[in-house]
Design an enzyme around this catalytic site. Structure first.
Site, PDB file in Angstrom:
ATOM      1  N   ARG A  54      -1.435 -10.658 -14.195  1.00  0.00           N
ATOM      2  CA  ARG A  54      -2.357 -10.074 -13.219  1.00  0.00           C
ATOM      3  C   ARG A  54      -2.150  -8.576 -13.250  1.00  0.00           C
ATOM      4  NH1 ARG A  54       1.357  -7.801 -11.322  1.00  0.00           N
ATOM      5  NH2 ARG A  54      -0.053  -7.086  -9.723  1.00  0.00           N
ATOM      6  N   ALA A  56      -4.617  -4.811 -13.214  1.00  0.00           N
ATOM      7  CA  ALA A  56      -5.730  -4.348 -14.045  1.00  0.00           C
ATOM      8  C   ALA A  56      -5.371  -4.117 -15.513  1.00  0.00           C
ATOM      9  CB  ALA A  56      -6.293  -3.068 -13.440  1.00  0.00           C
ATOM     10  N   GLN A 207       2.580 -10.004  -4.111  1.00  0.00           N
ATOM     11  CA  GLN A 207       2.902  -9.189  -5.305  1.00  0.00           C
ATOM     12  C   GLN A 207       3.949  -8.120  -4.989  1.00  0.00           C
ATOM     13  OE1 GLN A 207      -0.198 -10.039  -4.422  1.00  0.00           O
ATOM     14  NE2 GLN A 207      -1.568 -10.230  -6.165  1.00  0.00           N
ATOM     15  N   ASP A 248      -7.900  -1.764  -9.063  1.00  0.00           N
ATOM     16  CA  ASP A 248      -8.441  -2.735 -10.019  1.00  0.00           C
ATOM     17  C   ASP A 248      -9.776  -2.265 -10.579  1.00  0.00           C
ATOM     18  OD1 ASP A 248      -6.555  -5.275  -9.560  1.00  0.00           O
ATOM     19  OD2 ASP A 248      -6.826  -4.137  -7.729  1.00  0.00           O
ATOM     20  N   ASN A 258      -8.963  -2.056  -4.479  1.00  0.00           N
ATOM     21  CA  ASN A 258      -7.563  -2.427  -4.719  1.00  0.00           C
ATOM     22  C   ASN A 258      -7.241  -3.639  -3.849  1.00  0.00           C
ATOM     23  OD1 ASN A 258      -5.068  -1.911  -6.110  1.00  0.00           O
ATOM     24  ND2 ASN A 258      -4.211  -1.252  -4.167  1.00  0.00           N
ATOM     25  N   LYS A 259      -6.046  -4.151  -3.996  1.00  0.00           N
ATOM     26  CA  LYS A 259      -5.634  -5.373  -3.290  1.00  0.00           C
ATOM     27  C   LYS A 259      -5.953  -5.288  -1.800  1.00  0.00           C
ATOM     28  CE  LYS A 259      -4.313  -8.386  -4.867  1.00  0.00           C
ATOM     29  NZ  LYS A 259      -5.208  -9.477  -5.279  1.00  0.00           N
TER      30      LYS A 259
HETATM   31  O1  MRU Z   1      -4.687  -9.949  -7.862  1.00  0.00           O
HETATM   32  P1  MRU Z   1      -3.899  -9.039  -8.754  1.00  0.00           P
HETATM   33  O2  MRU Z   1      -2.423  -9.195  -8.643  1.00  0.00           O
HETATM   34  O3  MRU Z   1      -4.393  -9.044 -10.177  1.00  0.00           O
HETATM   35  O4  MRU Z   1      -4.273  -7.645  -8.135  1.00  0.00           O
HETATM   36  C1  MRU Z   1      -3.999  -6.531  -8.819  1.00  0.00           C
HETATM   37  C2  MRU Z   1      -2.989  -5.773  -8.146  1.00  0.00           C
HETATM   38  O5  MRU Z   1      -1.825  -6.041  -8.325  1.00  0.00           O
HETATM   39  C3  MRU Z   1      -3.336  -4.684  -7.281  1.00  0.00           C
HETATM   40  O6  MRU Z   1      -4.528  -4.697  -6.675  1.00  0.00           O
HETATM   41  C4  MRU Z   1      -2.864  -3.386  -7.863  1.00  0.00           C
HETATM   42  O7  MRU Z   1      -2.560  -2.589  -6.805  1.00  0.00           O
HETATM   43  C5  MRU Z   1      -3.841  -2.706  -8.763  1.00  0.00           C
HETATM   44  S1  MRU Z   1      -3.923  -3.355 -10.335  1.00  0.00           S
HETATM   45  C6  MRU Z   1      -3.010  -2.229 -11.224  1.00  0.00           C
END
Ligand code: MRU
Length: 370
Positions: A54, A56, A207, A248, A258-259
């Site tokens: 997972r 980006a 995460q 992302d 973002n998350k």
């Molecule tokens: O759902 P995920 O774990 O793929 O989400 C991505 C992330 O970990 C975050 O949103 C992150 O801050 C950005 S991706 C580098």
């Protein structure tokens, strides 16, 4: 970066068996270290969809290698059509991270003139490896640019510890190496700047708790895990000097997906006059979407909220229910922080304001709009 003192990347192809690509299984970190091997584009699709990998950058690298596996498995007669179908399969794995489609399309473009399967395989492997290498190198460069922002705060504070808040995992585990949000932190450590990281646990997939805290520990960076709701309180009490998060997908106008929960941290940072930075390689820009509200937001199973995975006293990884049976839960994976709340973007080319004109000036080759 390191796990138990051994250097890893998050994805690699095994040299003596180039038909296989391996990734670290992030579903079971930090409880156990294990890898998953991919042999087909369907495998690559599944590891992305099931969140074995997972983040980006890593999703992009997996998509690139997935297209290489597509080349290996393509039919002799119909390889071009097979590649197009594999790209569509990979793109369907998850909706929000731009890097997924970006990498699949990059391989399609690189292989479009290939005349036979042998050439296709060679070209796809070269391009997939370039995507992975570039991801690592761009993150390293993000670190070199972002460290100046940390250093400025450190100097202003009389060289006392800089407290950085981060959300989710935009560390090396979310990329091929270094990470985006963590790269400036690792660079600060390397320059002898004293840093401490507040790590949001990042419900429901945790995460932050499982991955960010773990990778910072492995690198010897001081960190403290906090609940997702604690950031505002810490900011009000002067315990946060800056926020650095990943993304992302970021529109070419500066809106940041973002998350889930990132937006609330940006609001709290704004209210408390704390700089809020977003670190990203250029592969995460969406050059087509003008508005963050048009970014597709992944909705995942409510089970991720009503249950939690941990390790028991007997070292058994277990999933337990947190709620009454049949509790209805809505699980939005991401939110969008509007550009006006972002102090600046930290990219591989430098620090840039989160606005269209500045972003276009820094990446003129990608601009589809004026
Ligand atoms: O759902 P995920 O774990 O793929 O989400 C991505 C992330 O970990 C975050 O949103 C992150 O801050 C950005 S991706 C580098």
């Amino acid at each position: 970066m390191k796990i138990h003192d051994k250097h890893y990347r998050t994805i690699w192809s095994t040299e003596d068996t180039p038909a296989l690509v391996e990734v670290i299984d992030q579903r079971v970190l930090p409880f156990t270290f294990t890898t998953v091997t991919m042999a087909t584009p369907q495998d690559a699709h599944d590891v992305i969809k099931d969140m074995v990998v997972r983040g980006a950058g890593l999703i992009g690298a997996t998509s690139g290698y997935g297209m290489y596996l597509a080349a290996l498995n393509a039919s002799d007669a119909n390889f071009k059509q097979d590649m197009i179908e594999s790209a569509a399969l990979l793109k369907s794995a998850r909706p929000t991270a731009t890097n997924l489609a970006w990498a699949a399309d990059r391989i399609l473009k690189a292989t479009s003139d290939c005349l036979n399967k042998e050439e296709l395989i060679k070209t796809a492997f070269k391009e997939a490896s370039a995507i992975a290498d570039e991801d690592a190198e761009f993150c390293r460069q993000i670190g070199l640019h972002g460290v100046d922002l940390i250093k400025a705060i450190w100097e202003k504070k009389g060289r006392r510890t800089v407290n950085i808040l981060t959300h989710c995992n935009a560390g090396w585990l979310a990329f091929v190496d270094y990470g985006s949000a963590t790269a400036p932190i690792y660079a600060a450590r390397d320059q002898g700047i004293d840093v401490h990281v507040w790590v949001d646990e990042t419900r429901p997939w945790n995460q932050g708790a499982r991955l960010t805290a773990f990778e910072l520990q492995q690198e010897g960076i001081a960190n403290t895990l906090i609940t997702d709701n604690a950031g505002g309180h810490l900011m009000q009490h002067g315990e946060v000097d800056m926020v650095i998060v990943g993304t992302d997908r970021t529109t070419h106008t500066g809106d940041v997906a973002n998350k889930i929960g990132t937006y609330l941290k940006a609001l709290a940072a704004h209210d408390n006059d704390i700089p809020f930075y977003v670190a990203l390689p250029s592969s995460t820009f969406d050059w087509k979407l003008d508005k963050g509200s048009d970014i597709p937001i992944e909705e995942r199973s409510g089970d991720e909220i009503t249950t939690i995975t941990g390790v028991s006293k007997n070292d058994i990884i277990e999933r337990v229910r947190l709620t009454a049976e049949n509790t209805k839960a809505a699980n939005y994976g991401f939110d969008v922080t509007p550009a006006r709340l972002v102090s600046a973007l930290i990219t591989e080319r430098g620090v840039v304001n989160a606005e269209k004109k500045a972003i276009h000036a820094m990446f003129p080759e990608n601009c589809l709009h004026s």
